[in-house]
Design a protein around this motif. Sequence first.
Motif, PDB file in Angstrom:
ATOM      1  N   ARG A 431     -15.438 -11.822  10.316  1.00 62.56           N
ATOM      2  CA  ARG A 431     -15.198 -10.550  10.986  1.00 62.56           C
ATOM      3  C   ARG A 431     -14.583  -9.552  10.005  1.00 62.56           C
ATOM      4  O   ARG A 431     -13.741  -9.893   9.188  1.00 62.56           O
ATOM      5  CB  ARG A 431     -14.264 -10.761  12.169  1.00 62.56           C
ATOM      6  CG  ARG A 431     -14.866 -11.545  13.297  1.00 62.56           C
ATOM      7  CD  ARG A 431     -13.797 -12.122  14.221  1.00 62.56           C
ATOM      8  NE  ARG A 431     -12.892 -11.119  14.732  1.00 62.56           N
ATOM      9  CZ  ARG A 431     -13.020 -10.463  15.892  1.00 62.56           C
ATOM     10  NH1 ARG A 431     -14.039 -10.753  16.689  1.00 62.56           N
ATOM     11  NH2 ARG A 431     -12.136  -9.579  16.287  1.00 62.56           N
ATOM     12  N   GLY A 432     -15.057  -8.317  10.084  1.00 64.93           N
ATOM     13  CA  GLY A 432     -14.500  -7.262   9.264  1.00 64.93           C
ATOM     14  C   GLY A 432     -15.087  -7.177   7.877  1.00 64.93           C
ATOM     15  O   GLY A 432     -14.748  -6.271   7.114  1.00 64.93           O
ATOM     16  N   LYS A 433     -15.970  -8.113   7.512  1.00 67.72           N
ATOM     17  CA  LYS A 433     -16.602  -8.080   6.200  1.00 67.72           C
ATOM     18  C   LYS A 433     -18.051  -7.653   6.347  1.00 67.72           C
ATOM     19  O   LYS A 433     -18.562  -7.470   7.448  1.00 67.72           O
ATOM     20  CB  LYS A 433     -16.518  -9.465   5.547  1.00 67.72           C
ATOM     21  CG  LYS A 433     -15.095  -9.906   5.220  1.00 67.72           C
ATOM     22  CD  LYS A 433     -15.074 -11.315   4.661  1.00 67.72           C
ATOM     23  CE  LYS A 433     -15.803 -11.417   3.347  1.00 67.72           C
ATOM     24  NZ  LYS A 433     -15.711 -12.774   2.761  1.00 67.72           N
ATOM     25  N   ASN A 434     -18.745  -7.511   5.248  1.00 68.38           N
ATOM     26  CA  ASN A 434     -20.162  -7.185   5.299  1.00 68.38           C
ATOM     27  C   ASN A 434     -20.935  -8.312   5.958  1.00 68.38           C
ATOM     28  O   ASN A 434     -20.504  -9.472   5.966  1.00 68.38           O
ATOM     29  CB  ASN A 434     -20.708  -6.943   3.890  1.00 68.38           C
ATOM     30  CG  ASN A 434     -20.174  -5.654   3.294  1.00 68.38           C
ATOM     31  OD1 ASN A 434     -19.840  -4.717   4.026  1.00 68.38           O
ATOM     32  ND2 ASN A 434     -20.083  -5.613   1.979  1.00 68.38           N
ATOM     33  N   ARG A 435     -22.092  -7.970   6.492  1.00 70.45           N
ATOM     34  CA  ARG A 435     -22.922  -8.976   7.157  1.00 70.45           C
ATOM     35  C   ARG A 435     -23.296 -10.095   6.194  1.00 70.45           C
ATOM     36  O   ARG A 435     -23.580  -9.873   5.022  1.00 70.45           O
ATOM     37  CB  ARG A 435     -24.207  -8.343   7.691  1.00 70.45           C
ATOM     38  CG  ARG A 435     -24.013  -7.348   8.813  1.00 70.45           C
ATOM     39  CD  ARG A 435     -25.367  -6.800   9.239  1.00 70.45           C
ATOM     40  NE  ARG A 435     -26.053  -6.155   8.132  1.00 70.45           N
ATOM     41  CZ  ARG A 435     -25.950  -4.872   7.836  1.00 70.45           C
ATOM     42  NH1 ARG A 435     -25.186  -4.096   8.571  1.00 70.45           N
ATOM     43  NH2 ARG A 435     -26.606  -4.358   6.815  1.00 70.45           N
ATOM     44  N   GLU A 436     -23.333 -11.317   6.723  1.00 68.71           N
ATOM     45  CA  GLU A 436     -23.807 -12.453   5.950  1.00 68.71           C
ATOM     46  C   GLU A 436     -25.343 -12.423   5.927  1.00 68.71           C
ATOM     47  O   GLU A 436     -25.984 -12.152   6.941  1.00 68.71           O
ATOM     48  CB  GLU A 436     -23.314 -13.756   6.581  1.00 68.71           C
ATOM     49  CG  GLU A 436     -23.788 -15.024   5.913  1.00 68.71           C
ATOM     50  CD  GLU A 436     -23.294 -15.188   4.481  1.00 68.71           C
ATOM     51  OE1 GLU A 436     -23.819 -16.070   3.789  1.00 68.71           O
ATOM     52  OE2 GLU A 436     -22.388 -14.421   4.055  1.00 68.71           O
ATOM     53  N   PRO A 437     -25.961 -12.696   4.770  1.00 67.80           N
ATOM     54  CA  PRO A 437     -27.432 -12.692   4.700  1.00 67.80           C
ATOM     55  C   PRO A 437     -28.067 -13.703   5.655  1.00 67.80           C
ATOM     56  O   PRO A 437     -27.529 -14.778   5.905  1.00 67.80           O
ATOM     57  CB  PRO A 437     -27.713 -13.070   3.243  1.00 67.80           C
ATOM     58  CG  PRO A 437     -26.481 -12.691   2.502  1.00 67.80           C
ATOM     59  CD  PRO A 437     -25.353 -12.921   3.463  1.00 67.80           C
TER      60      PRO A 437
END
Length: 778
Positions: A431-437
Amino acid sequence: MGNRKWWVSAVTTAVLTMSLAAPPAGGASPAEGRPGAGDEPITDPIPEDPRPAELGLVLEEYAQLPETEPTPPPTDERLMRHNRINYIGEVPDGSGRKYVPDLNGPMYLLGDDGKQHAYLDMRDEDEYFFSGRGMGTGFGFVTFHPEFAENGKFYTVHSVGEEGIAENEPTYPNQPNADVQSVVTEWTADDPSANTFSGTHREIFRFGFATQIHAIQQIDFNPTAEPGDEDYGLLYMAVGDGGNGVGTDVPQALDNPAGKILRIDPEGTNGPGGAYGIPESNPFVGKQDALGEIYALGMRDPHRFTWDPEGKNEMYLGHIGQRALEAVYKVDKGDNLGWSEREGRFRFDPEKQCVLYPLPPDDPKHGYTYPVAAYDHDAPANWPCNSDSGHAISGGKVYRGDIHPELQGKYIFGDLVDGEVFSTEAADMSRGKNREPITEVQLFDSDGERKRMSDFVDDGRVDLRFGTDAAGELYLLAKANGKIWKVTDVKPAEPSEVTDAVSDNLVAHYDFEHPFAVDGAKEAGQGSANTLLDLVNGGEDMRVDGGAFPGSNNSLQLKQVNPGQVGNDDWKAGLWDGDADGVESLDAFNAADGITVMGWVKMTGENPSPDPSSDDPDARYNSVGLAGVLSGDSDGHNVRALLELIEVDGEMRLVALGRRLDGGESQTFAAEQDWRELLPKGEWVHLAATFDYTTGEMALYRNGEPLEGSYVKDGDPWQVDGSPTSATNPRGIKVGGSFPQNTAEKNPCNCSMDSLMFLDEAADGSTIAEQYARFRGE
């Protein structure tokens, strides 16, 4: 319903008079943060995902469930499935029995011996049962109390229509003009070990929706919670927005259940009418004008949620989007996912639903929770912007089983419409980070043959769902044919059938493995143009079993339908836009230096075909159309680059026929060898034609090898001056004959085709040879 007496909750006067139109308690107002006139739309929000496959799942058929029909009989073809099974789980009593609800009414128990038992049928339990309109109506879900083995309690959600709404008071006021209602029921089995239900039941929650979509999709207990935990024995309910979220504040309003995940205590009594309890630990308990049941808000269609059995036991939600985006969220209590102010990590505009907009500078003040993984719809270029392009996330499971260590910690999910399967790493979805590929997952049958889910179900619309057993092993199931598959092995992914050298210039690619889920009479394009191909006259029947090379499961059948009759019924394929601007998505062929047309061909009938437009009963067409790119001023026949059989000096020859300038002369390069030797009937052959407009050079290739040939016209019909072809977009592509707009018939091909490719360069011999070798698996 017969003589059964349904328990109906008493709703307090204060609740009944609550205004659903009240200003939202928390969250943005409908107009706040909307895109302005100067904001640039984002047409491809997530261009990088999904990424190429790294692994594949081997699927083995586990069960075939009986055929069922909706109630009332449907008019929507999307509901006309073998059945509408939508989940598989394991009864938490150590018996090993699996449970499978069918939206059309029944719930089945499956024993370890594969024997099926119809445990409960909602059609017999509620006379107002309704499943014949709307994708999510019917027997939506079933979940078992963690102490089911002792107390015999389980919970269901089903829908009723207008008659059922009129006869029963809701827990909270229905949405205006509600025509479908979700009903949550508690059941108590006399004998928890029995394979058919006998016992009592009571209704605990009822809410009506303005449309027949986005009702209550899932109810469930947190299986990772243990006695003494805050979550133990609490029932979660995923309540959609009823289709009312676009352009309204319904999902943001805290005074009604729509567009929320609710959490209740089914054994408590402090809720409306004493039907259930409201946990004191819920985030909005005590907040003025807010329902204490709300756990999280701001949702359109919270379709499937699950908990990671290990790690931090997080909740993962597969949230179905509108027209642009599908997303996975990690959900915690009090979260606001932002709908309909936000679609994933973007601003949403109800007027332009297929595009999104950047977040505003002041976005943090809203406190929205954004996805940990997502993929966009990437709708075909020639599909209406605000139309359904056939995508909806099917929330999956975090694999924590013991049999397949390669899957350990991966969240496996997919697209429920077209059946694509994806994975991402649970540990990296923060949460709060860039999307995971997101990574594509390949599928294989028990014989090791690579397939798509559309092959497993023999339908372009799969209706895919996921489930697990008590050991955490993974299952896939589909409404299209009512089957369940178990994942029995994991293997490395096979390489793409397209080489890197071809991929760099691949404008259009049709492999006939990608039926467009919304309309099976269209083939989804795999090249950069992302443009649908129409299967003209024959529709989805033209996509037949068997391909040209290992790993190809389908090919395209083309044919003349009525040899003795003038008409427009020949089976051909293509795309067409007769406007002066042509097909904009094919703009790579605008002022192109070169073009390559290649693909697999197998002659399956008599060629050339009889010409019914001639007075001579023995007359035949002087050409057999294979595949080509139309010119910018074409009437559906004239081409910029074409692979074809055509008469040259009275003799049929395999040719490359091209035109550099719109309205200008064509040039033809004809193979010397007899076409019947090059294309023996019943044999797959890979052909390629290349066109270099800057030099005037053309070439033909068969099975990766160049063919000897000569130019038909003397001189310089192309008017070569080192510059490219005309600066116009082609008016389309034609396959198996002329006039893809179907205004006339000409030059039909009684043949099959596979993996047609159209490149915006004149590929060299090594590129074509490498691509042929890749097809062959060499």
